[in-house]
Each structure stands twice: as structure tokens, then as C-alpha cells.
Design a protein around this motif. Structure first.
Motif, PDB file in Angstrom:
ATOM      1  N   CYS A  23       4.508   8.786  -7.019  1.00 37.40           N
ATOM      2  CA  CYS A  23       3.476   7.764  -6.877  1.00 37.40           C
ATOM      3  C   CYS A  23       4.120   6.524  -6.260  1.00 37.40           C
ATOM      4  CB  CYS A  23       2.893   7.433  -8.251  1.00 37.40           C
ATOM      5  SG  CYS A  23       1.503   6.305  -8.194  1.00 37.40           S
ATOM      6  N   PHE A  24       3.447   5.925  -5.257  1.00 37.45           N
ATOM      7  CA  PHE A  24       4.023   4.785  -4.561  1.00 37.45           C
ATOM      8  C   PHE A  24       3.361   3.493  -5.013  1.00 37.45           C
ATOM      9  CE2 PHE A  24       4.965   8.347  -1.799  1.00 37.45           C
ATOM     10  CZ  PHE A  24       6.298   8.114  -1.491  1.00 37.45           C
ATOM     11  N   ALA A  25       4.133   2.424  -4.940  1.00 34.40           N
ATOM     12  CA  ALA A  25       3.612   1.103  -5.269  1.00 34.40           C
ATOM     13  C   ALA A  25       2.476   0.759  -4.319  1.00 34.40           C
ATOM     14  CB  ALA A  25       4.720   0.062  -5.181  1.00 34.40           C
ATOM     15  N   GLN A  48      -6.065   4.368  -3.428  1.00 35.38           N
ATOM     16  CA  GLN A  48      -5.642   3.926  -2.110  1.00 35.38           C
ATOM     17  C   GLN A  48      -5.074   5.119  -1.353  1.00 35.38           C
ATOM     18  OE1 GLN A  48      -2.448   1.145  -2.231  1.00 35.38           O
ATOM     19  NE2 GLN A  48      -2.660   0.499  -0.103  1.00 35.38           N
ATOM     20  N   ALA A  49      -5.537   5.324  -0.133  1.00 34.94           N
ATOM     21  CA  ALA A  49      -5.187   6.539   0.596  1.00 34.94           C
ATOM     22  C   ALA A  49      -3.692   6.647   0.857  1.00 34.94           C
ATOM     23  CB  ALA A  49      -5.951   6.581   1.917  1.00 34.94           C
ATOM     24  N   ALA A  50      -3.041   5.528   1.158  1.00 33.70           N
ATOM     25  CA  ALA A  50      -1.650   5.580   1.583  1.00 33.70           C
ATOM     26  C   ALA A  50      -0.682   5.831   0.432  1.00 33.70           C
ATOM     27  CB  ALA A  50      -1.272   4.279   2.279  1.00 33.70           C
ATOM     28  N   THR A  51      -1.086   5.487  -0.803  1.00 35.33           N
ATOM     29  CA  THR A  51      -0.145   5.545  -1.918  1.00 35.33           C
ATOM     30  C   THR A  51      -0.567   6.469  -3.051  1.00 35.33           C
ATOM     31  OG1 THR A  51      -1.174   3.723  -3.156  1.00 35.33           O
ATOM     32  CG2 THR A  51       0.437   3.132  -1.447  1.00 35.33           C
ATOM     33  N   GLY A  52      -1.837   6.835  -3.113  1.00 30.77           N
ATOM     34  CA  GLY A  52      -2.341   7.587  -4.261  1.00 30.77           C
ATOM     35  C   GLY A  52      -2.475   6.755  -5.506  1.00 30.77           C
ATOM     36  N   ASN A  53      -2.282   5.442  -5.397  1.00 35.28           N
ATOM     37  CA  ASN A  53      -2.315   4.543  -6.541  1.00 35.28           C
ATOM     38  C   ASN A  53      -3.674   3.828  -6.609  1.00 35.28           C
ATOM     39  OD1 ASN A  53      -1.427   3.029  -8.738  1.00 35.28           O
ATOM     40  ND2 ASN A  53       0.538   2.530  -7.788  1.00 35.28           N
ATOM     41  N   THR A  95       7.824   2.553  -1.323  1.00 40.14           N
ATOM     42  CA  THR A  95       8.579   2.344  -2.556  1.00 40.14           C
ATOM     43  C   THR A  95       7.937   3.110  -3.695  1.00 40.14           C
ATOM     44  OG1 THR A  95       9.181   0.130  -1.815  1.00 40.14           O
ATOM     45  CG2 THR A  95       9.443   0.610  -4.168  1.00 40.14           C
ATOM     46  N   PRO A  96       8.655   3.992  -4.345  1.00 38.12           N
ATOM     47  CA  PRO A  96       8.068   4.715  -5.479  1.00 38.12           C
ATOM     48  C   PRO A  96       7.667   3.761  -6.599  1.00 38.12           C
ATOM     49  CG  PRO A  96      10.066   5.796  -4.730  1.00 38.12           C
ATOM     50  CD  PRO A  96      10.007   4.474  -4.029  1.00 38.12           C
ATOM     51  N   ALA A  97       6.530   4.009  -7.211  1.00 34.49           N
ATOM     52  CA  ALA A  97       6.101   3.246  -8.376  1.00 34.49           C
ATOM     53  C   ALA A  97       6.905   3.699  -9.591  1.00 34.49           C
ATOM     54  CB  ALA A  97       4.609   3.458  -8.602  1.00 34.49           C
TER      55      ALA A  97
END
Length: 671
Positions: A565-567, A449-454, A573-575
Motif C-alpha cells: 500500500c502506498f502513501a 485513490q487509483a494511483a496508490t490504492g489508499n 513511498t510504501p505506506a
């Protein structure tokens, strides 16, 4: 991946060197446990008392057949699939060479390059292909009233439209013709000199009448360029019409509208750069409860949707088609390549859907927004088939959007020789009531996902979805190749290869092959998994049954702990922090999850062939466990180790079976 196994050996040696630590730290229970394993409070973890007979022949593992996507359609390119040898995919052009044709040219899949739609313009004012034996009314844009409609005395377009009857050709000379609306009656052909130099337009946006309206059966529109502040061509109310060699540019609301029982056929059709109105419509081709059969189609840079098909009875077939670069509206909504609602049916053959800005390249949903339109569960949903086709490269930057290759809810998609590549978040997202069936297909290079890198999954199935894969390669996924969540989600794998999962972009964590959670079920036959990370197959309160399974070189995590890494659904919010060096395990069963494997080879995984704890169980029947620091780590109370010994060979493992807890992996987020 031998370096990963070496790290696992070093880690295991370090663990064995700490056996003098507290009992809680090293996990031994003291005395004889309920599973019958003798335990001590010091010294190395106990080896199995009884070793299998090394001469016992391993059960042969039937190899997974690789997908066959060729021979490629004429004019398409053969390219090796990512993460695999021996698999070839077919694409109409390279991902970094998407056609950007000038003026009124286009490139259809299978063509070597851009060319004028319908061919070059004639030297004469009118088309050189006009039949000699037809009734023809010749028209010029500067003609005066009262003319006879011959070559020598061409008439005005409005006069020709009024005079034309069934079987008449209205031949347009090169030039520009302005509406408000150009009606084409039953059996009448509107025939331009060429698409490049015969221009039909409309400048008055209200009311939103189309530039060209097919009014009766047998109406034909050909060799023209259509544009203006209105829909381009409309076919309505049961009319049967035909279009060919047509370019529709910068139409407002929609390029082609086919509604309410109409039927449109045609070939060599281009719709590009549709514009939106205040209400947001800007679809390339819109079909409602009607039939469309088009060959050689390009729909590019539409706003809102490239192709939107809704309504019971809608049936659309596009062959040699490209739906590319669909744009989101000015208010940031939509941007779907193909969107199918209700019980509509869409068939794409030798097609590419590429580069959408919105949530999905291809989206299938029985009844759209179920909060607005109740969705009767007893009725079948929409159906999309893709044959010899490509879905590639969703481009999504908005944190609220995900960028699936295909999204399926309350409908089904069947792909044969389908190549899905470069989607964001998931190649396939199969949700409530959705079904996906793939044969001889490849899903590869799914991006985060572009916005979060997740995220970055090959296939995500949840909430009762059904997925059936036969001769399918999943390569270079990010956090997982296949994820199944929630009952009655069911996944069936036959001749499936999963290769080279990479870990998520933001921190390198995960990179798993198959993860099942909370009642999802998987049945697999002839499955090969190699060069993935952390875990190859793991279950949390879910079950997997596999026959003829080969798992090799599962590596430990390549977590980059310094990265953030973001949720996935809360990009501010950081994952949870990733854990370096977790995993390197072939099979994992947790929270009463179960894995049952018959005829298998688990070879050279970085840490272990399997790990079971918190009630998880693994059953092995006929196979080989070779080349691990720990064959199986057993930490489920009362588990009978004989369930790991049924005709199983243990070779070259430092420890075959031991009662020792490893790091438990984290669950993955549902989409």
C-alpha cells in the motif's frame, strides 16, 4: 460478522494464556493502580468487582431514520442502495449504460433513450413549426444576392441578418452556413429547419469570435447545429437571449459563453466535445457574473470543465441536466465536471454529474487560486445546491489527482435527495471554510485513490470545515466513512446510518466508520453503525458527543499483509504496514480524546465495546454493552470506571471492564 468475533475470542484466549510473560509485555502495573483497579503479576485480568443489576432496564435507543430519496423523478430508475436494506436511490440510467448517442441525438435525464434534439427533421426545407402570423425571412445556404426572402425566393443569411428587425424570424433551410460570425439582433429569432440538418459553423479561429453572437435583448437561437474553430454561442454585456433545440459540437474555447451581466434561458441544449486552444480553454458552458436558466441540458466530453461559473452575481440553474465524461486538457490539467468560483450560485435539479477525469465532479471554491486572487474571508463563498441528483464515478488515473465526488473550499454545498457514488478518494472533501449540508441522501461505494490504492472515504472534513447530515446513509466506504481533522471542524449527524465499510483497496486495512483528530468535534443524534472494521467511532485529541447510538458487529481488520500500500501523496513511498486482526472495537478514545454517549446499544463487536488510553475518556449514560470478549479496556491513568456505569447494563461479555491495553490504531492522513 460472527466469524470476526470468533477470531477476537481466540485472540483474547491466547492473550490470557500468556499472563506469565513479563509485566511490560502484558501491561500490568503491579499493586493497586491510580484508577483503583487491583492488579496482580499473574493470573487472568481482573473482572469488575461489582456487576450491574441484570434486571436494570436498558434505556431504549431511538432508531436512526433512513433517508428517503423517492419518489424518483419521472423516467428515472429505482435502485437499492449499497450496503443497506430499505433504502432506494434514483438514477437516470445504469452506471454501465451511460448514453452514447449517435449523430446529433441526445438522451436527457428522464428520457427512455436517445432521440433527435428538437425532434425529427421536416420533409420541407424549413421548420413545420414556423408561425403563420409572423414576419419571416426565408434563407437558403445556396441563395443568391438580391432575393426577396420568401419561400419562393429565399435569400442569403447575411442579407437576412442585415434586414431583420425586432419580431423577425430568420428561417434557415436545411444546409450549412459559415460565418465568420452570425449576429442575432434584439427581438430576432434565428430558426433552423432542425438541429440535425441545419449547420452553423466558422473555420477562422482568430480573433476568437463566436459562431453565433446574441447582440440584443430577446434574441433567440433554435433548431440548429453549431460547430467550428471558435466558441459556439455567446451572450454578453447584459443581453437577454434564449436558446432551444440546439446542438453545439467541437466548438473551440467554449460551447456557450454567457458573460458580464447577460441572461440566457432555454431548453433542449446539447454541448459536446469542446476543443481547447493553446491557452487551454475548452469549457462546455462558461458563465461569468451572469444568469443562466436551462432545462433539459447535456454537457458531455468537454475539455477542461463541463460547467464553469465564476464572478459575483453569477446565478445558474440547470434542470434535467447531465454533465458527463469531462476530459482533462492535453496538458493533463483540470477535467472538472462542475467548477464554481467566487460568490456564484448554482442550482442543479434532476441532474447527473458523471465520469469526470479530473480532481472532482463538482468543485466549489470562493475565489479559485488564492495565491493569485486574494480571498476576502469576510465574504460568503460560492453556493451549489443539488436536488434529486446524482454525482457518480470520477475516473482519475494520474497519481497527482484525487478524484473527489464533491470538493468544497470556502463555499457550501446543499444536497437534498442526493446520491453520490463511485467517487475516488472521497465522496465529499470539505476543506478550509467549506460547508456541506445533506438531507435524505446517500454516499456510497467510494473507491480508493487509483494511483496508490489508499484512501476511499465517504466524507472528509478538515481545517475548519462544517458538515451537517440529516437522514443520510454512508455505505461501502474504504478506509473510513467520515473523517474529521483540525479545529474548528464540526460535524453534525442526525438520523445517520453507516454500513459496510470495506477497508482500503491496497491492503484491506482500516474500514472505520468515524474518525476524529486534532480538535475536530462531532455531535450526533440517532446514529446507527454496523458491519464496519477496526473501530466504529474513535477520537485522537478530538471529541464526539452522541445520543441514541447503536453500534453492532464491528469486525477486526482484514489486513492483507502481503499486499503493498502506498502513501496517498507519495505514490512511490510504501505506506506503513497494516496490522492483521487489529480492532473489532466500537468506541476508541486516544490522546486525550473524548466520547460521551447517552442512550446506546453496543452489541456483538468482535473484540470490545470500547478502548481508552493515552488520556482518552469515554462517558456512558443509559445503555447496553452486550456480547463482547472485553466490554471496555481501560488504560487511561486515573480514569474513574464509574463513568462507564451510569445506568449501563453489561450482558454476555466475557469481561465487562478491565485494565488492559489493546493495539492502538493508527491515525489517518489528512487530504
Amino acid at each position: 460478522m460472527r466469524h470476526s468475533r470468533t477470531r477476537g475470542l481466540h485472540r483474547l484466549a491466547a492473550e490470557l494464556a500468556t499472563v506469565a510473560l513479563t509485566l511490560a509485555t502484558i501491561g500490568w502495573l503491579g499493586c493497586s493502580g491510580s484508577d483503583g483497579i487491583a492488579r496482580g503479576d499473574s493470573g487472568p485480568p481482573p473482572e469488575d468487582v461489582e456487576q450491574p443489576d441484570a434486571s436494570l432496564p436498558a434505556t431504549p435507543v431511538a432508531p436512526a431514520a433512513l433517508p428517503v430519496l423517492g419518489p424518483c423523478p419521472a423516467g428515472w430508475l429505482e435502485r437499492p442502495a449499497a450496503g443497506s436494506t430499505g433504502v432506494t436511490t434514483c438514477v437516470p440510467w445504469e452506471a454501465d449504460d451511460v448514453p452514447s448517442c449517435v449523430a446529433l441525438e441526445a438522451r436527457f435525464p428522464g428520457d427512455p433513450g436517445c432521440a433527435a434534439v428538437g425532434g425529427p427533421c421536416p420533409a420541407d426545407d424549413w421548420s413545420e413549426a414556423l408561425p403563420a402570423d409572423a414576419t419571416i425571412l426565408f434563407v437558403r445556404s445556396d441563395a443568391l444576392s438580391g432575393r426577396r426572402g420568401t419561400r419562393e425566393s429565399p435569400m442569403r443569411l447575411s442579407d437576412a441578418i442585415a434586414r431583420a428587425r425586432d419580431g423577425t424570424i430568420v428561417a434557415l433551410a436545411k444546409g450549412t452556413y459559415e460565418g465568420p460570425v452570425i449576429p442575432v439582433a434584439a427581438g430576432v429569432t434565428l430558426w433552423g429547419a432542425c438541429a440535425s440538418e441545419t449547420h452553423l459553423t466558422q473555420s477562422t479561429p482568430e480573433p476568437p469570435y463566436p459562431v453565433v453572437l446574441a447582440q440584443g435583448d430577446g434574441a433567440v437561437v433554435r433548431d440548429v447545429h453549431v460547430s467550428g474553430a471558435a466558441p459556439g454561442i455567446a451572450v454578453i454585456d447584459g443581453v437577454e437571449a434564449h436558446v432551444q433545440n440546439v446542438v453545439i459540437e467541437r466548438a473551440t474555447m467554449g460551447g456557450i459563453l454567457v458573460v458580464d451581466g447577460a441572461h440566457l434561458t432555454g431548453h433542449d441544449v446539447v454541448v459536446r466535445d469542446t476543443a481547447t486552444t493553446a491557452r487551454g480553454d475548452g469549457v462546455g458552458i462558461f458563465v461569468r457574473s451572469s444568469r443562466v436558466e436551462l432545462e433539459r441540458v447535456v454537457i458531455e466530453r468537454s475539455s477542461d470543465f463541463g460547467l464553469n461559473v465564476i464572478g459575483d452575481g453569477a446565478d445558474v440553474s440547470l434542470t434535467d441536466a447531465a454533465v458527463t465524461a469531462t476530459r482533462r486538457r492535453d496538458d493533463g490539467i483540470n477535467g472538472f465536471g462542475v467548477l464554481v468560483f467566487d460568490r456564484a450560485r448554482v442550482a442543479l435539479a434532476r441532474a447527473i454529474v458523471e465520469g469526470s477525469e479530473g480532481i472532482a465532479e463538482v468543485s466549489v471554491d470562493r475565489c479559485g487560486d488564492s495565491d493569485v486572487r486574494p480571498c476576502p474571508t469576510e465574504q460568503p463563498g460560492a453556493h451549489v445546491s443539488l436536488t434529486d441528483s446524482v454525482v457518480r464515478g470520477s475516473e482519475v488515473e494520474d497519481p497527482g489527482l484525487l478524484g473527489y465526488g464533491l470538493q468544497i473550499r470556502d463555499g457550501d454545498v446543499a444536497g437534498t435527495r442526493l446520491f453520490v457514488s463511485g467517487a475516488r478518494t472521497a465522496g465529499f472533501a470539505v476543506g478550509p471554510g467549506g460547508a456541506a449540508t445533506l438531507l435524505d441522501s446517500v454516499v456510497s461505494s467510494t473507491r480508493a485513490q487509483a494511483a496508490t490504492g489508499n484512501l476511499g472515504r465517504g466524507i472528509n472534513a478538515q481545517q475548519g470545515a462544517s458538515v451537517e447530515l440529516t437522514r443520510v446513509l454512508l455505505a461501502e466506504s474504504r478506509d473510513a466513512a467520515i473523517v474529521g481533522n483540525e479545529p474548528p471542524t464540526r460535524i453534525s449527524l442526525t438520523d445517520v446510518t453507516i454500513s459496510a465499510s470495506l477497508g482500503r483497496d491496497c491492503d484491506g486495512a482500516h474500514g472505520r466508520a468515524v474518525q476524529l483528530q486534532d480538535g475536530a468535534e462531532l455531535v450526533g443524534e440517532r446514529v446507527a453503525i454496523d458491519s464496519v472494521r477496526e473501530y466504529a467511532v474513535l477520537t485522537f485529541a478530538a471529541r464526539a458527543t452522541l445520543t441514541d447510538l447503536r453500534i453492532a458487529e464491528t469486525a477486526s481488520s482484514e489486513c492483507r499483509a502481503s499486499d503493498v500500500c502506498f502513501a496517498p501523496f507519495a505514490p512511490s513511498t510504501p505506506a506503513p504496514s497494516c496490522r492483521p486482526d487489529i480492532g473489532g472495537v466500537a468506541l476508541g478514545a486516544f490522546e486525550s480524546g473524548g466520547i460521551d454517549v447517552t442512550s446506546f446499544a453496543l452489541v456483538d463487536n468482535a473484540l470490545s465495546a470500547g478502548f481508552l488510553t493515552t488520556g482518552g475518556t469515554i462517558d456512558l449514560h443509559g445503555g447496553l454493552v452486550q456480547g463482547h470478549p472485553v466490554g471496555f479496556a481501560v488504560f487511561t491513568e486515573g480514569f474513574d470506571r464509574e463513568r462507564l456505569r451510569d445506568d449501563v447494563r453489561y450482558l454476555d461479555n466475557e469481561t465487562d471492564i478491565q485494565a488492559r491495553e489493546l493495539d492502538v490504531p493508527e491515525r489517518l492522513d489528512a487530504l
